[in-house]
Write an enzyme that holds these catalytic residues in place. Sequence first.
Site, PDB file in Angstrom:
ATOM      1  N   ASP A   1      99.005  54.340-143.451  1.00  0.00           N
ATOM      2  CA  ASP A   1      99.984  53.464-142.809  1.00  0.00           C
ATOM      3  C   ASP A   1     100.938  52.755-143.766  1.00  0.00           C
ATOM      4  O   ASP A   1     102.059  52.438-143.391  1.00  0.00           O
ATOM      5  CB  ASP A   1      99.246  52.441-141.925  1.00  0.00           C
ATOM      6  CG  ASP A   1     100.158  51.742-140.923  1.00  0.00           C
ATOM      7  OD1 ASP A   1     101.244  52.291-140.637  1.00  0.00           O
ATOM      8  OD2 ASP A   1      99.792  50.681-140.408  1.00  0.00           O
TER       9      ASP A   1
ATOM     10  N   ASP B   1      94.033  47.704-138.645  1.00  0.00           N
ATOM     11  CA  ASP B   1      94.710  46.724-139.488  1.00  0.00           C
ATOM     12  C   ASP B   1      93.865  45.464-139.615  1.00  0.00           C
ATOM     13  O   ASP B   1      93.480  44.882-138.598  1.00  0.00           O
ATOM     14  CB  ASP B   1      96.051  46.337-138.858  1.00  0.00           C
ATOM     15  CG  ASP B   1      97.078  47.452-138.942  1.00  0.00           C
ATOM     16  OD1 ASP B   1      97.327  47.934-140.056  1.00  0.00           O
ATOM     17  OD2 ASP B   1      97.631  47.835-137.889  1.00  0.00           O
TER      18      ASP B   1
END
Lengths: 961, 961
Positions: B169, B55
């Site tokens: 995701d 991320d």
Amino acid sequence: MKMQTALLPSLLLLLLTAAEVPGGAATSASCGYNGCPAAVPRRVNLHIVPHTHDDVGWLRTVDQYYYYSVQFILDNVIRELSLDSKRKFTYVEMAFFYRWWREQSNSTRDQVRQLVANGQLHFAQGGWCMNDEATTHYADIVDQQTLGMRFLNDTFGDCARPRVGWQIDPFGHSKEFAALLAQMGLDAFYFARIHFLDEVQRVITRRMQFVWHASRDFGSPSADIFAGDFVSGYCYPPGTNYEGGDQPVQDDPQLHDFNVAEAVRKFIVQVDLLRLAHRTSHLLLTMGCDFAYENARKNFKIIDKLIAAVNANTSQHNLTAYYSSPDCYTKAVNDEGLAYAVKTGDFFPYASGPNSYWTGFYSSRPALKRLVRWASGHLQAVKQLAAVGPAVLGDASERLDRLRQAQGVAQHHDAVAGTEKQAVAFDYALRLSDGIASSDPLWQARLAQLQFGNLSQRDGLRACQLLNASYCPVSELATGRFFVTFYNPASRLSWHSARLPVTGRYYRVLDEAGAPVTSQTIPVNNGTLRVPERNLSIAVNELAFFVASIPPLGYAVYSVEPCNSTDPGASVFTPILPTTNAGRSASEISVGLAFYIGMRGNSSGEQFRPSGAYVFRPTTDRPQTLSARIQAQVIGPVVNETHFNYNDWAYLVTRQYPGASSNYLEAESTVGPLPLDDGVGREVVAVYSADGLSASSGEFLVDSNGRQLMRARRDPSRPEAAQFRPANAIVSVADAARQLTVLTDRAAAASSRPAEGQLSVMLHRVTLDDDGFGVGEALRERGSDGRGLVVKTSHWYFLAEPAAAADRYRLLASQRHRSPLVTFSLLQPRSAWCQWSALTAPLPDSVQILTLEPWRQSPDRLLLRLENIFQANESSAHSGPVTVDLGATFSAFAILDAVELNLSANQRLADQTRLKWRSMQTEAVDQQPRRGPLTKSLEMTLRPMEIRTFEIRVAYKGGTL
Amino acid sequence: MKMQTALLPSLLLLLLTAAEVPGGAATSASCGYNGCPAAVPRRVNLHIVPHTHDDVGWLRTVDQYYYYSVQFILDNVIRELSLDSKRKFTYVEMAFFYRWWREQSNSTRDQVRQLVANGQLHFAQGGWCMNDEATTHYADIVDQQTLGMRFLNDTFGDCARPRVGWQIDPFGHSKEFAALLAQMGLDAFYFARIHFLDEVQRVITRRMQFVWHASRDFGSPSADIFAGDFVSGYCYPPGTNYEGGDQPVQDDPQLHDFNVAEAVRKFIVQVDLLRLAHRTSHLLLTMGCDFAYENARKNFKIIDKLIAAVNANTSQHNLTAYYSSPDCYTKAVNDEGLAYAVKTGDFFPYASGPNSYWTGFYSSRPALKRLVRWASGHLQAVKQLAAVGPAVLGDASERLDRLRQAQGVAQHHDAVAGTEKQAVAFDYALRLSDGIASSDPLWQARLAQLQFGNLSQRDGLRACQLLNASYCPVSELATGRFFVTFYNPASRLSWHSARLPVTGRYYRVLDEAGAPVTSQTIPVNNGTLRVPERNLSIAVNELAFFVASIPPLGYAVYSVEPCNSTDPGASVFTPILPTTNAGRSASEISVGLAFYIGMRGNSSGEQFRPSGAYVFRPTTDRPQTLSARIQAQVIGPVVNETHFNYNDWAYLVTRQYPGASSNYLEAESTVGPLPLDDGVGREVVAVYSADGLSASSGEFLVDSNGRQLMRARRDPSRPEAAQFRPANAIVSVADAARQLTVLTDRAAAASSRPAEGQLSVMLHRVTLDDDGFGVGEALRERGSDGRGLVVKTSHWYFLAEPAAAADRYRLLASQRHRSPLVTFSLLQPRSAWCQWSALTAPLPDSVQILTLEPWRQSPDRLLLRLENIFQANESSAHSGPVTVDLGATFSAFAILDAVELNLSANQRLADQTRLKWRSMQTEAVDQQPRRGPLTKSLEMTLRPMEIRTFEIRVAYKGGTL
């Protein structure tokens, strides 16, 4: 059996080639102390020591830890070291390194050799494990250190020879261990757990480092070692456990959160704390922790940056940081030449807080402790039998190594210490069992060869490992005559009180010469034998007889045959009969059972600390005494017994051997299953009292690792738990007239409690809570039947005049450790072969062959250690130098040459040069320096407590074998 | 300003050399699909795909993640790949890879290039981040993908060109994103989060994989893409997260716990689950997770063993496993040639459970969402101004990249999505602010050059970023005349309703030609301006006027001068006056505020799920309506306002611009500070109703990433949260006669709720609990004054006949995104330089220059994208192909040549060959295949929704600049 030694002395002058002798390889220019960074003058030198501490079992088994973690630590560390020659790393546990090394390719091995040679990869201590210091026997310490150091020497040569002891995790530190390290040639000894109040005091007085004078029997510097306690543990300084999630050094000004200056500032604060506690200008900073460096990349990459940042401002904080090792740190401190205070005692008990005395583990998992101690003596016997003739099996070396390694792992400070998880304790036991089974063919083959001249008979020789539970298939199932071999691993004539499970009442026992031996049968007693394994047995009686004289490093074969009650020499059947003679045995010494109740608690703070695997925290200052409900007696020609049945979890038998040469009493307690579910954690002790003996000083004696005796004294300012010490063999209390001594069969907590002149030895513990130091389990051991564990303990005890006590306790302690290897067979040896000894004659009482074992996988090389088991000034008869002629000692082989080595057998003694340390105190100087090579003959002298180690080349006597 | 294009067409035939054109480099024999393992026939082929999902900010900032984790992932992965050529790894987020690459030595770079060239290191998707699909604008998606792919292309050439989308995701998946991926030349699109009931259905029917027909405007195969959902997430299959502590493969029979067979058995169970859900004989197994492979050694070493163990028994389970990549998997599945079902919709809303509709994040952190959207238009304007003349600054490229990168990172699915921790949200805002500040000199210099012919004047040009809080130092502090430049980044003539904070009541405003402009002053209203930054301002009034006609890719400079109330052209002062006209504005459309109360809960189970950063879970099916306490009005020549003061946290102003050419109403709501401490989590919506409009079908329209419109329909079987969709620009509801449309200024949750025919758009959310999906914080945003955050939102809305609606909403949405860049100065430009355009003339309404920016750090190369902003069949006037003559479009430069590229500008369109997929359904075939190079002229045609991308080489018009 006279040994032919006449031609030998001339051979002894031959030097072995350097390549053949441990430690003989030339030291590389950049390893050992040569590979150390140069000290920077007029600065504080910060030695950054990257390291990992890898428990060889604790929450996981040793093999699980290897697979889960350690393989990656070593993989990744090796790669990171290869990337930058400035980086260093210190590794410790050879049990793991050995596993890893086996899997490596030749190119990786070359790479690692290079890292060792250029001083990047260091080994500290180099034992098979980081052994416990409280609950280990010195023979095991010497063995496990030798095992690891031998591996290092074989693999890397002298470059890898450890220079320092590194016991950063064990829970307190023993004097004997420090002395052994000194004799292994180590220069320093580092650790991190000492009593919290002692540590505070040392910080304040800047005595974190000192010279440990670790033997009262040797003057300086023989058993002196430089020692240091790490003030804040052995892990990363706060804020630098990057692998564990601490903030990394963020050094790219183009990214957010650039923090180099802040990182340095926080780091310097930590260094300043170290600076305050030390007098040296060299500071050692441990950068690692348990199972650290799985992500070696993260560690090294960030530490690189930290070091660079610190050194970029070196003038500001007067600090220069560099990668270093414990070795290099030691050398730098030694070069600095400061004088240090002297320490002569030990560091027991360890306490991490006022309610956290780590004296519980001295007795945690007593069954495992007994197994490890039994295996210790067994290993010595098996090694001897493997060494007294040419190898009988092609894979003898591997078979022996499996047992050596299992026993090595068992010395770990969460193994024999009893502080591992239950599943891991099972694994240690399984590992020992595997090692024993793997090595059984060695002694079986040797005895078959000696008794039958025929290796193929070896399967007919059986040991009975459950003899202590009175289970032995051979003696129980034999319908006719069977033979029992008693092999004596001691260096003196030995004796043994045999007790065999049988199905009949009447037997005739003949000794090795065919002469009848008095024997006695006693009904099997469920009170003493309630262990679950007992269910396998069909025995109804036990056959007791005394084996009077087993030759040293040799055996005697007895025969046992069922007979009629009226046959000559038939055993006497002695029932267990109730008696009204209440409470006390007939001796001057009384023994009884009592128990402490452990504090309940949790891990939410020091005040809530419970008794647990590590910590002993009783609720009261005295144990609760148990009253015997039933008393019974056995009276017989071999043994008299008094039975005390306290309740359904405590049974005690005291024994005398009236007709035999033993000079002790035995107390055999059977404790358990302790209730696990009534909310009370019981910690059971045996309490010994001698009528009228009173030691008002509160002082008592306890052994250090089964060797030197330490004086301990009751300290009323500290809690009950603080009064206990680790006993491995001997605990003793005396007044002017008499000395009461108890000899334990395993490691145990012991104290002169509850009253002055009494002795308490812990037998068994159940704790209902985890004490919050990581193991995460309460001590609620269960046996294979699912009920609480039953622990059977044997203590030997006696009362003597103080001047005569040592003569008995030293020899009895030696006998307890080296009890005979008892084996069974249905085959009759030739009568001439019913007795045998590897020695020409028993050695003097004070001399023991500590080690005799095959060495370096060579068909004619053995490792031999002799020791003087007495201390100076404890025995008028035995406390003095004693001389042995090695050339005349062995009948099994001739010694062709002998090279004296250091204690760990990884360096020739002649090559050993230890660093000298200045102390603030005047010390007695060792008048007789450690010896060089034997030059003229094989005669050698052993001073009190001395151990001498030799690599010998032998020629086996073809005739005998 | 007429462009000289006569000589150009002949130049267009020149081909650029391969080395100069993206994608033109020869593909290595072993990369791309060439480097893939050969399929094993008649077996299930298991593609083991090692990967990490990193991320670019979430619980930590992007730079923190880089320092804490990602640098080590890449360090260690690269080394592991180098050790074994069979190993492969897939990396995704270029924001990280770029940071890492910058730090590498030449030798590491060479090593990485080699790993890319031989097919070991793959890049999936290759965007700057893994962008959110719900709350992102298509211009930003195209930009962030281009930024990442450009880096890959520049660094590794065509070998590294991504072949698949990899959105494992993000929380639901948009149709437009799939269409954009197809236009970027990608062959497949993989993800892992779809509605749990949809997933179950797909498992049962084995439709985990399908052909996504992602555009209703293009036939197959232009916007078709093969797509697959991972049935059990994107992390390791259970039991194989070795890095996370799962049991490793223990494959040494000499150690305890040998478990190879058991490890294989457990693994095969996981594979069998996959097998059940798929029709292919190729299965993709993701072996990785968030920030996985920090310890790449552990992953690869154990997976090596697992693969070996599986393949050692391949006949038993009919399975062959090998390292692979998403690319190689895609190729293998394509080679297999199965036909797949077709998907035409999208995957919103995503729900992970019956109470977990992830529709909350459509509106979480609305202030950040607004900043990101504003920066999107700003970035387009700055890039244009950088491109319309030769570089004005030496570091122009770096300056632009800082903004590009900040905006790229902001598209991440935990950035603009609003699902990051508060500290991380601040970092995104700081990053954008830094990027904007860094790039300001680019437009300042360009405008200084254009207006004054003098770069040194650039510091006199200032933007006012807090204009929305009515704070602007220039307009407030100017005591005399000042000049306002309105730069229009749209490709048409544009307008702007200016509103400047001032200290006086009367001003004269002159347009670019010096003609007076009607203006109006309105008192600053604290109800609308309660943001803390407002405290900086000394303004007492706002000066409003309408900027009627700003040239395309050009500007108009207006002047403003204080005057007397009686001066000709003086502004009209219009106080805010109370009115009794209760409740409703004069228009046919009413708007009001209402709020849902979020469910309280915890993370202990689905039934306790609270409203949180991700999840919207209101306690009721209808919002609670707010009643206005005070109503006021402003009536003026420029703007009429109606004010609704609901309470101390809700204020609404509706506006009409009676005299202007705008055809919309504005609703400006000021919501906050919402109470944080009364135990009620409020989620506030604006509700729009048109009298009498009733859409009984419950159907409404909402844009997909601001582009294609999707039909949504109320589903009474699902909860209120499920009725919401992500709106980025347009939400609309219609009956047969009328269509009500709201144009948002940022991403927001929208629905046709609470009643049919109404529209609700979420404005602001406070949630008091964390919803248990990892962020670990409730949404309790505070402003810089420590009180709850104030959010000011502007909606444009209108009512139109359905046939005329698209003409308005398409142009208004374009205008909202590309609002003018407004700058202030005290310097008067030469009058001829008060107006300027880079174009020869406005483009047709349906055509927009999506991108015009400096390209490849070359002084004469630009990247140019044109798009048709209309869909087919939505406008009688605009829904059709439209042709533009590129050669005649620009006045700022001449186009020397143009090469058409794919959408992401990393491959020549002529070189693009996408895999063909068989579908089970008959599809409309795209009649007009994608085009090759322009060959005859610069005329080009854009079909509805088409985007065409060109690299152009230009010659700037020296005269103008």
